[in-house]
Scaffold this active site. Structure first.
Site, PDB file in Angstrom:
ATOM      1  N   ASP A  63       0.813  -1.229   0.000  1.00  0.00           N
ATOM      2  CA  ASP A  63       0.000   0.000   0.000  1.00  0.00           C
ATOM      3  C   ASP A  63       0.841   1.273   0.000  1.00  0.00           C
ATOM      4  O   ASP A  63       0.393   2.311   0.445  1.00  0.00           O
ATOM      5  CB  ASP A  63      -0.950  -0.004   1.211  1.00  0.00           C
ATOM      6  CG  ASP A  63      -0.239   0.347   2.506  1.00  0.00           C
ATOM      7  OD1 ASP A  63       0.957   0.029   2.628  1.00  0.00           O
ATOM      8  OD2 ASP A  63      -0.879   0.951   3.384  1.00  0.00           O
ATOM      9  N   GLU A  64       2.060   1.167  -0.490  1.00  0.00           N
ATOM     10  CA  GLU A  64       2.928   2.350  -0.518  1.00  0.00           C
ATOM     11  C   GLU A  64       3.601   2.491  -1.871  1.00  0.00           C
ATOM     12  O   GLU A  64       4.041   1.492  -2.448  1.00  0.00           O
ATOM     13  CB  GLU A  64       4.056   2.213   0.498  1.00  0.00           C
ATOM     14  CG  GLU A  64       3.671   2.361   1.921  1.00  0.00           C
ATOM     15  CD  GLU A  64       4.856   2.000   2.778  1.00  0.00           C
ATOM     16  OE1 GLU A  64       5.537   2.911   3.257  1.00  0.00           O
ATOM     17  OE2 GLU A  64       5.121   0.798   2.928  1.00  0.00           O
TER      18      GLU A  64
HETATM   19  P1  TTP Z   1       0.195   0.149   7.206  1.00  0.00           P
HETATM   20  O1  TTP Z   1       0.375   1.094   6.063  1.00  0.00           O
HETATM   21  O2  TTP Z   1       1.299   0.033   8.186  1.00  0.00           O
HETATM   22  O3  TTP Z   1      -1.049   0.579   8.060  1.00  0.00           O
HETATM   23  P2  TTP Z   1      -2.504   0.898   7.594  1.00  0.00           P
HETATM   24  O4  TTP Z   1      -2.579   1.191   6.134  1.00  0.00           O
HETATM   25  O5  TTP Z   1      -3.431  -0.148   8.109  1.00  0.00           O
HETATM   26  O6  TTP Z   1      -2.832   2.183   8.421  1.00  0.00           O
HETATM   27  P3  TTP Z   1      -2.206   3.639   8.295  1.00  0.00           P
HETATM   28  O7  TTP Z   1      -3.317   4.532   7.849  1.00  0.00           O
HETATM   29  O8  TTP Z   1      -1.781   3.939   9.680  1.00  0.00           O
HETATM   30  O9  TTP Z   1      -1.074   3.595   7.319  1.00  0.00           O
HETATM   31  O10 TTP Z   1      -0.131  -1.292   6.658  1.00  0.00           O
HETATM   32  C1  TTP Z   1      -0.825  -1.498   5.439  1.00  0.00           C
HETATM   33  C2  TTP Z   1      -1.602  -2.773   5.542  1.00  0.00           C
HETATM   34  O11 TTP Z   1      -0.721  -3.850   5.771  1.00  0.00           O
HETATM   35  C3  TTP Z   1      -2.551  -2.787   6.699  1.00  0.00           C
HETATM   36  O12 TTP Z   1      -3.805  -2.227   6.363  1.00  0.00           O
HETATM   37  C4  TTP Z   1      -2.663  -4.215   7.038  1.00  0.00           C
HETATM   38  C5  TTP Z   1      -1.339  -4.794   6.636  1.00  0.00           C
HETATM   39  N1  TTP Z   1      -0.501  -5.028   7.818  1.00  0.00           N
HETATM   40  C6  TTP Z   1      -0.475  -6.310   8.387  1.00  0.00           C
HETATM   41  O13 TTP Z   1      -1.112  -7.217   7.877  1.00  0.00           O
HETATM   42  N2  TTP Z   1       0.267  -6.516   9.500  1.00  0.00           N
HETATM   43  C7  TTP Z   1       0.975  -5.536  10.077  1.00  0.00           C
HETATM   44  O14 TTP Z   1       1.624  -5.763  11.084  1.00  0.00           O
HETATM   45  C8  TTP Z   1       0.946  -4.230   9.474  1.00  0.00           C
HETATM   46  C9  TTP Z   1       1.727  -3.114  10.064  1.00  0.00           C
HETATM   47  C10 TTP Z   1       0.207  -4.027   8.358  1.00  0.00           C
END
Ligand code: TTP
Length: 686
Positions: free
Chosen positions: A120-121
């Site tokens: 997601d980045e």
């Molecule tokens: P992140 O980008 O870390 O978090 P997020 O998108 O849920 O929230 P934020 O708005 O704070 O960025 O992680 C992206 C996705 O990756 C998250 O939705 C679920 C998955 N993920 C996991 O499965 N396990 C984990 O430990 C983390 C950090 C993320």
């Protein structure tokens, strides 16, 4: 070791875009009734309702955190909706999230070079687009400015909350601004537009950082979430970086960061500024010294790589506590599921993106019965990747056996089927070193690939073909992954649960994801240090998921069926035999494992698989045999009987004929032959 890269320019416009509570948004799109409600995605298991892996911002406002179990989240926020991650083959099936990530990447890549950094980045190099905007429609010439641009957070702007928007507008439209700031202002327009487009087309919101390099953009993207963007003007870099704890900086969470603290008394990035480049080089070597000097000043030359597809594919699962795997039969059961999934995903990658993966790696974590031996790590093992579920499984089992032998070397009695002296707490497989197939070879490749599968005999796996995963890559994901698997939680991830979450679900491009996620969380923390604006809950949870592109269901099945049909129709293919047996000889020279690695790496950067033109006008292909000697095969085009081409499926006969045509040979030999020789190499069929 960090690599110091000089910045090509301090006027680049780089954005880091990070989706907000991504898995939750994906689930909310599927079930719109969840929108606006406290929601979390949970990796379900019977123990306390499973672990939360994504938490909506509504739920966060109740104090729900990713580190919680489902039951705890319910007690903190009774109305929370817990959505379970889909399951397939007895483990989390993340394809829905991967595909959603791909939708976003497709939109973001419209405006500049795009690097998919995790599920997601994304990093974007928007320099050209910003320069174009500056020359054609500079911000000060615009009568109407979109609200989304005005809502940007610009670091360093100080104004009363009620005046902030006006201050941002003025900053964006300054006609006498430094050119670098003007470019960033243009970047703010472009990113706002892209984010709005993502929202419109996918219904997902995202946040972004806009700066002159990747490091700063990444730090900024997490500072104001959700659905906001943050700009880092050149003059604000120092005040942004100075208060940051040194151990939280990317690549400084481990030994190097420790040494800076313990040996030099450096606790914050600001402390590092006191040391000259020479002093740092003296202490840490030229490269690392310069890298440290640079990061203290916000200098980071890393380029945004042009990559919208994942660098590797991985799959795995954790088996915590009593669930640990204790027998080879149990290992085989799981490796079989992983192999099937990996084979499907590789097949889809081949079909859709014309890419092949070259290396198979097995990672595991283990414990032994005796406490005194529990410190030893289970070694990650790699070997050349062979396509097809059966072969992947066969190789994976051999990699496991090799790793286990080494792991148990000090207690050989514990090794063997049905033994109880060891337990595997996590197991994963990844396919890496993915390269493009030269254009025009795809259908040929597929054909040979099928033949390879149907004609191959069982392989006597030789330990020498297995090499340490840690030596595989100097910059690829494996080296990062190894780092995180081996000294995983010393950085931001202190507890085992977090590591478990990571290992359970995330095994592709893990390296970067791990570091990047850690840093995303960190950047949220630093928002409180560097700006007075709102700060969302700091997250110190484990890492994000891998990035795979499409659902691969069924791909392998159809290939296997096709293979069988061809075999029945054709019997043993003589063209195949030609390639398999012709003019191969072995050089007695012994090569080291490292030499083998070099060969693989050079094939990545240049020719697809180590082929070189031979003096005799054929294709010379270097391969390593099972006995580790070098095998040198020369396939002489002139000696191929054109009649055997008739044996090939009609759709690829034309391609092969073109390849054989004398006038085209010079051009076609290398391009097409490189893949063909690879697939006909003796090793492929062992
Ligand atoms: P992140 O980008 O870390 O978090 P997020 O998108 O849920 O929230 P934020 O708005 O704070 O960025 O992680 C992206 C996705 O990756 C998250 O939705 C679920 C998955 N993920 C996991 O499965 N396990 C984990 O430990 C983390 C950090 C993320």
């Amino acid at each position: 070791m960090p690599v110091a890269r000089p910045e090509s320019s301090d006027s680049r416009v780089i954005a880091h875009v990070d989706m907000d509570c991504f898995y939750v948004q994906v689930e909310q799109r599927k079930q719109p009734e969840l929108r606006g409600h406290p929601t979390a995605v949970v990796q379900y298991n019977a123990w306390k309702g499973g672990g939360l892996i994504a938490v909506s911002y509504e739920a966060r406002s109740f104090g729900v955190k990713r580190s919680m179990r489902g039951d705890e989240a319910k007690s903190v926020c009774p109305e929370i909706q817990l959505v379970r991650v889909p399951v397939a083959r007895g483990k989390a099936d993340l394809s829905i999230y991967r595909n959603a990530g791909s939708e976003v990447v497709a939109i973001l890549s419209r405006k500049g070079r795009c690097e998919r950094a995790s599920i997601d980045e994304v990093y974007l190099d928007l320099t050209d687009a910003a320069e174009k905007m500056l020359s054609e429609t500079p911000p000060e010439s615009l009568e109407v400015i979109d609200d989304e641009v005005i809502k940007s957070h610009v670091l360093g702007i100080s104004a009363e909350p009620s005046d902030v928007r006006q201050a941002v507008r003025e900053w964006i439209c300054r006609s006498n601004a430094d050119r670098r700031d003007k470019l960033l202002a243009c970047g703010a327009f472009i990113v706002a537009e892209l984010r709005m487009q993502v929202l419109k087309e996918t219904q997902f919101s995202c946040s972004a950082g806009i700066a002159h390099n990747k490091m700063l953009a990444k730090l900024a993207s997490g500072m104001n979430k959700p659905a906001q963007q943050t700009v880092v003007p050149f003059v604000s870099i120092k005040s942004l970086l100075e208060p940051l704890p040194i151990r939280k900086m990317k690549q400084l969470g481990g030994k190097l960061g420790c040494s800076l603290q313990d040996d030099l008394g450096v606790n914050t990035v600001g402390d590092l500024l006191q040391f000259s480049e020479g002093r740092l080089q003296e202490r840490y070597g030229i490269n690392t010294g310069t890298w440290l000097w640079n990061i203290a000043r916000g200098i980071n030359g890393d380029e945004v790589e042009s990559r919208v597809l994942p660098k590797s594919h991985g799959t795995g699962k954790t088996f915590p506590g009593l669930n640990c795997l204790k027998t080879i039969a149990a290992i085989e059961r799981w490796l079989s599921k992983f192999s099937e999934e990996l084979a499907e995903r590789l097949e889809v990658d081949l079909e859709q993106n014309k890419r092949i993966a070259q290396t198979l790696t097995l990672h595991a974590s283990a414990h032994k019965a005796t406490e005194s031996q529990s410190q030893k790590k289970f070694p990650s093992k790699s070997c050349p990747l062979r396509y097809g579920t059966t072969k992947i499984l066969e190789d994976a089992l051999n990699l496991f056996q090799a790793g286990l032998r080494e792991y148990l070397s000090s207690s050989s009695k514990a090794y063997g089927n049905g033994c109880s002296g060891w337990g595997i707490t996590n197991l994963s497989l990844s396919a890496s070193k993915i390269v493009d197939i030269p254009s025009g070879t795809c259908s040929i490749m597929k054909y040979f690939h099928t033949q390879d599968q149907s004609c191959s005999s069982t392989k006597e796996f030789n330990d020498k073909e297995i090499f340490e995963a840690a030596t595989l890559s100097t910059s690829g994901s494996e080296s990062y992954l190894m780092k995180h698997l081996q000294e995983p939680q010393t950085e931001c991830h202190e507890d085992g649960t977090k590591m478990n979450t990571l290992m359970q679900t995330h095994l592709e491009d893990e390296s970067r994801m791990f570091e990047d996620k850690a840093q995303t969380n960190f950047s949220r923390e630093i928002s409180s240090l560097s700006t007075p604006v709102k700060k969302n809950e700091p997250q110190l949870d484990s890492v994000g998921e891998d990035a795979v592109i499409k659902d691969a269901a069924g791909g392998n099945r159809s290939r296997d069926q096709k293979g069988k049909a061809l075999k029945e129709k054709q019997g043993t293919s003589s063209i195949l035999q030609f390639f398999q047996t012709k003019n191969c000889f072995q050089e007695p020279k012994e090569e080291s494992v490292n030499d083998m690695q070099e060969t693989t790496e050079s094939s990545c950067s240049g020719k697809a698989d180590g082929t070189v033109p031979s003096e005799s006008g054929g294709i010379r292909s270097l391969h390593r045999g099972a006995d580790q000697s070098r095998v040198d095969c020369i396939y002489k085009i002139d000696e191929i009987d054109p009649n055997v081409v008739d044996e090939l499926p009609r759709e690829i006969q034309e391609e092969v004929r073109a390849w054989l045509r004398p006038q085209k040979r010079a051009n076609n030999t290398m391009r097409r032959g490189s893949s063909i020789t690879h697939y006909f190499s003796p090793n492929k069929n062992l």
